[in-house]
Scaffold this active site. Structure first.
Site, PDB file in Angstrom:
ATOM      1  N   TYR A  47     -89.247 -24.817   8.456  1.00 56.36           N
ATOM      2  CA  TYR A  47     -88.424 -23.945   9.302  1.00 56.36           C
ATOM      3  C   TYR A  47     -88.720 -24.241  10.771  1.00 56.36           C
ATOM      4  O   TYR A  47     -89.751 -23.842  11.298  1.00 56.36           O
ATOM      5  CB  TYR A  47     -88.689 -22.473   9.000  1.00 56.36           C
ATOM      6  CG  TYR A  47     -88.361 -22.044   7.591  1.00 56.36           C
ATOM      7  CD1 TYR A  47     -87.538 -22.809   6.762  1.00 56.36           C
ATOM      8  CD2 TYR A  47     -88.890 -20.858   7.066  1.00 56.36           C
ATOM      9  CE1 TYR A  47     -87.259 -22.409   5.467  1.00 56.36           C
ATOM     10  CE2 TYR A  47     -88.597 -20.456   5.770  1.00 56.36           C
ATOM     11  CZ  TYR A  47     -87.792 -21.226   4.969  1.00 56.36           C
ATOM     12  OH  TYR A  47     -87.509 -20.830   3.683  1.00 56.36           O
ATOM     13  N   SER A  51     -82.773 -14.750  -0.049  1.00 60.31           N
ATOM     14  CA  SER A  51     -81.340 -14.530   0.143  1.00 60.31           C
ATOM     15  C   SER A  51     -80.815 -13.384  -0.716  1.00 60.31           C
ATOM     16  O   SER A  51     -79.775 -13.505  -1.372  1.00 60.31           O
ATOM     17  CB  SER A  51     -80.533 -15.799  -0.143  1.00 60.31           C
ATOM     18  OG  SER A  51     -80.773 -16.778   0.834  1.00 60.31           O
ATOM     19  N   LEU A  53     -79.389 -10.844   0.212  1.00 59.55           N
ATOM     20  CA  LEU A  53     -78.092 -10.427   0.759  1.00 59.55           C
ATOM     21  C   LEU A  53     -77.142 -11.620   0.820  1.00 59.55           C
ATOM     22  O   LEU A  53     -76.166 -11.627   1.562  1.00 59.55           O
ATOM     23  CB  LEU A  53     -78.271  -9.807   2.152  1.00 59.55           C
ATOM     24  CG  LEU A  53     -79.109  -8.526   2.177  1.00 59.55           C
ATOM     25  CD1 LEU A  53     -79.268  -8.001   3.601  1.00 59.55           C
ATOM     26  CD2 LEU A  53     -78.514  -7.442   1.275  1.00 59.55           C
ATOM     27  N   PHE A  92     -74.151 -12.401   3.768  1.00 57.62           N
ATOM     28  CA  PHE A  92     -72.805 -11.905   3.458  1.00 57.62           C
ATOM     29  C   PHE A  92     -72.833 -10.460   2.980  1.00 57.62           C
ATOM     30  O   PHE A  92     -71.960  -9.653   3.352  1.00 57.62           O
ATOM     31  CB  PHE A  92     -72.152 -12.794   2.401  1.00 57.62           C
ATOM     32  CG  PHE A  92     -70.762 -12.350   2.031  1.00 57.62           C
ATOM     33  CD1 PHE A  92     -69.684 -12.605   2.867  1.00 57.62           C
ATOM     34  CD2 PHE A  92     -70.529 -11.647   0.858  1.00 57.62           C
ATOM     35  CE1 PHE A  92     -68.401 -12.170   2.553  1.00 57.62           C
ATOM     36  CE2 PHE A  92     -69.254 -11.213   0.528  1.00 57.62           C
ATOM     37  CZ  PHE A  92     -68.183 -11.481   1.374  1.00 57.62           C
TER      38      PHE A  92
END
Length: 372
Positions: free
Chosen positions: A93, A239, A241, A245
């Site tokens: 990252y 993830s 969500l 989204f």
């Protein structure tokens, strides 16, 4: 007689003083409990964590330009204050900048929080590559420790499987790192269930980290959740969500950074898919209308996270955010519960709703590197 009366009076005074002290201590204890925020806890294997963690990738990488460091440190500190004890990052990252951010932000709280970082996924010359050779891992862990300003990593996770390095060798390297005190636990991200079983036989896996949300439920049918449950392995849902989204604020008009936002390459984030998948937001709003958080109607992301928390007691979602108000909103999901009948009704509706767009482009390196 006088001595007996004196002793009786003394006993009464002592008893009264003890009652006062107990009451006073109770008031202080209650005040302390109110002042210090705690969240429901969950066990990932033998690692205790807050029921909701914080995914930190988007603060530095993958979802547009890196955010202001001071603001992100303020956000992380707020998460600690609210009781979040798990923070997720990876060497890729940035690369590296997200680990550096967490190192700065969490150094004052190092003994109170768990930090998870990942290794083994690289992009030399823009091409995805996996490398979990022992030499690569030993280099990576030392560099991550420096960036995180820590003597140890709470859970060190293989980011993606390496076809050139047997998982048994990876597990042995992890066991050596635990013995050396550099890591306390290890995990696998997006493994196939057979790989998970093989690794666990060599050295116990603490947690699997894979994509799981209302719109991506593959782990329910590919034996991963079943294997985690049978082997007492925790599950970290990234993830939750669905890349943001299910936060309810993204639609076909949303603009993503053309080069710095990974979602531009995901079929599920095409304008057509974003428009068609609004049916999930509409449905979540229907569910939210019947739930309350702090006296207010629940929000779309709160329902999405509460649903995920209700699936298994060993699941910890790690929603990402770069805004304090969204952090606080997400934590409100911990106040929501569903009855067995409600969950059955929700799941029945979800089965009827077809998700438009794959999570990764078919045939891409990202798609080909999961489930190994």
């Amino acid at each position: 007689m006088k001595r007996r009366k004196f002793l009786e009076n003394s006993a009464k005074v002592f008893a009264a003083s003890m009652l006062f002290n107990v009451a006073f201590a109770g008031e202080n204890s209650a005040k302390k409990s109110t002042d210090s925020k705690t969240l429901p806890q969950r066990m990932l294997g033998k690692m205790r964590v807050s029921a909701l963690g914080l995914g930190c990738m988007g603060m530095s990488h993958g979802h547009g330009p890196a955010k202001d460091e001071k603001e992100m440190i303020k956000l992380i500190h707020r998460a600690v204050e609210l009781g979040v004890t798990y923070f997720d990052t990876a060497e890729i990252y940035g690369p590296h900048t997200n680990e550096i951010l967490l190192g700065k932000a969490l150094k004052p709280f190092r003994d109170k929080v768990c930090i998870g970082t990942k290794f083994g996924l690289y992009y030399p010359f823009g091409k995805q590559m996996q490398d979990s050779s022992k030499k690569s891992i030993l280099r990576a862990v030392d560099e991550s420790l420096k960036r995180l300003q820590s003597d140890y990593i709470d859970i060190y996770t293989q980011h993606r499987g390496d076809p050139d390095t047997p998982i048994e060798e990876v597990a042995l390297t992890m066991s050596e790192l635990v013995k050396a005190g550099k890591i306390r636990h290890y995990g696998l991200s997006e493994p196939g269930y057979k790989t998970l079983e093989r690794a666990h036989k060599i050295y116990p896996v603490t947690a699997v980290q894979s994509h799981y949300s209302m719109m991506f439920r593959e782990v329910e049918t590919n034996e991963i959740l079943k294997t985690c449950e049978s082997l007492d392995i925790g599950f970290v849902a990234y993830s939750p969500l669905d890349r943001g989204f299910l936060g309810g604020l993204i639609n076909e008009k949303t603009q993503f950074h053309p080069t710095l936002d990974m979602r531009t390459s995901f079929p599920r984030y095409s304008k057509e898919a974003l428009k068609e998948n609004q049916k999930f937001i509409t449905f979540l709003k229907e569910v939210a209308a019947n739930k309350k958080v702090k006296g207010k109607t629940a929000s779309v992301p709160q329902i999405a996270l509460a649903w995920l928390l209700a699936q298994k007691p060993f699941i910890m979602p790690i929603p990402e955010t770069t805004k304090i108000k969204h952090l606080e909103e997400n934590l409100g999901s911990l106040e929501i519960t569903f009855s067995k009948e409600e969950l059955e009704q929700i799941n029945a509706r979800l089965k009827e709703m077809k998700v438009v767009g794959e999570r990764y482009a078919p045939g891409s390196d990202a798609a080909n590197s999961v489930g190994l």
